[in-house]
Design a protein around this motif. Structure first.
Motif, short mmCIF file in Angstrom:
data_model
loop_
_atom_site.label_atom_id
_atom_site.label_comp_id
_atom_site.label_asym_id
_atom_site.label_seq_id
_atom_site.Cartn_x
_atom_site.Cartn_y
_atom_site.Cartn_z
N PHE A 69 0.85 -1.18 0.00
CA PHE A 69 0.00 0.00 0.00
C PHE A 69 0.89 1.23 0.00
O PHE A 69 1.98 1.20 0.54
CB PHE A 69 -0.98 0.02 1.18
N PRO A 70 0.45 2.30 -0.66
CA PRO A 70 1.30 3.48 -0.79
C PRO A 70 1.32 4.34 0.45
O PRO A 70 0.43 4.24 1.30
CB PRO A 70 0.67 4.23 -1.96
N GLY A 104 -3.35 -4.08 1.96
CA GLY A 104 -2.17 -3.32 2.36
C GLY A 104 -1.82 -3.57 3.81
O GLY A 104 -2.64 -3.38 4.70
N SER A 105 -0.59 -4.03 4.04
CA SER A 105 -0.18 -4.42 5.39
C SER A 105 1.19 -3.86 5.72
O SER A 105 2.07 -3.77 4.85
CB SER A 105 -0.14 -5.95 5.49
N GLY A 136 9.13 -9.66 -1.52
CA GLY A 136 8.79 -11.08 -1.40
C GLY A 136 9.48 -11.77 -0.24
O GLY A 136 9.43 -12.99 -0.13
N VAL A 137 10.11 -11.01 0.63
CA VAL A 137 10.86 -11.63 1.74
C VAL A 137 10.45 -11.11 3.12
O VAL A 137 11.00 -11.56 4.12
CB VAL A 137 12.39 -11.45 1.55
N GLY A 138 9.51 -10.21 3.18
CA GLY A 138 9.06 -9.67 4.46
C GLY A 138 7.61 -10.03 4.71
O GLY A 138 7.28 -11.06 5.30
N ARG A 139 6.71 -9.18 4.22
CA ARG A 139 5.28 -9.41 4.43
C ARG A 139 4.80 -10.70 3.78
O ARG A 139 4.00 -11.43 4.37
CB ARG A 139 4.49 -8.21 3.91
#
Length: 194
Positions: A69-70, A104-105, A136-139
């Protein structure tokens, strides 16, 4: 000693080149795509809009969960650009039968994020699902671990440790917000006393 150095330098160079090739492939070509549950759940980083249709077709994806999310103000972990989010949503809308969900997180989910995530994942018609964030490695890893806990009955620490080859000293280590969140996570089944 010189003989040992002459042997070690090429070995180190080959190792560095293999690592660089693997990194380039994983990040730039494969977009950190990883199978979470074969034929059911995948996770990745951002896939360019022009490539989405190929990834959807290759893995028979029926739903995309976009965790970006922006306006987060965190340009390192969440470098989302509104134009890119709109471009992905428009590309997904052109693919017949594909569902696109923007949840969005932040790096650590809030209850409303989890509620929206469960709503998607509780519906069998949404599978296979691709969960992605920017890198692609956090949330994406966080929600993949939650999926494993909630839907595949993984132990929460096993799911946390599966996020990295080496969890120690990563953002999923104990003592870090993401690591502590998963370590202390209480599944819906546990909450219901089942």
């Amino acid at each position: 000693m010189k003989k040992i150095i002459r042997i070690l330098i090429p070995i180190l160079l080959i190792g560095v080149l293999l690592w660089a090739k693997s990194y380039f492939y994983d990040y730039k070509i494969n977009h950190n795509l990883k199978v979470i549950s074969e034929g059911k759940v995948y996770k990745s980083g951002v896939i360019p809009p022009d490539d989405i249709a190929n990834f959807v077709k290759e893995h028979n994806i029926k739903s995309i969960i976009d965790l970006r999310f922006p306006g987060t103000g965190d340009d390192v972990n969440n470098p989302e650009i509104p134009v890119e989010l709109v471009a992905e949503k428009e590309a997904a809308a052109k693919i017949k039968g594909l569902n696109y969900f923007n949840i969005g997180s932040d790096q650590v989910p809030k209850p409303e994020n989890l509620e929206a995530f469960f709503k998607v994942m509780d519906n069998p018609a949404n599978y296979p699902v691709l969960i992605h964030c920017f890198h692609g490695v956090g949330r994406a890893e966080m929600y993949s671990a939650i999926y494993r806990i909630e839907y595949e009955n993984w132990d929460k620490d096993e799911a946390r440790e599966e996020t990295r080859l080496l969890t120690k000293f990563s953002s999923f280590d104990l003592g870090k917000p993401k690591g502590d969140f998963l370590h202390n996570y209480v599944s819906r089944k546990e909450k219901a006393g089942k």
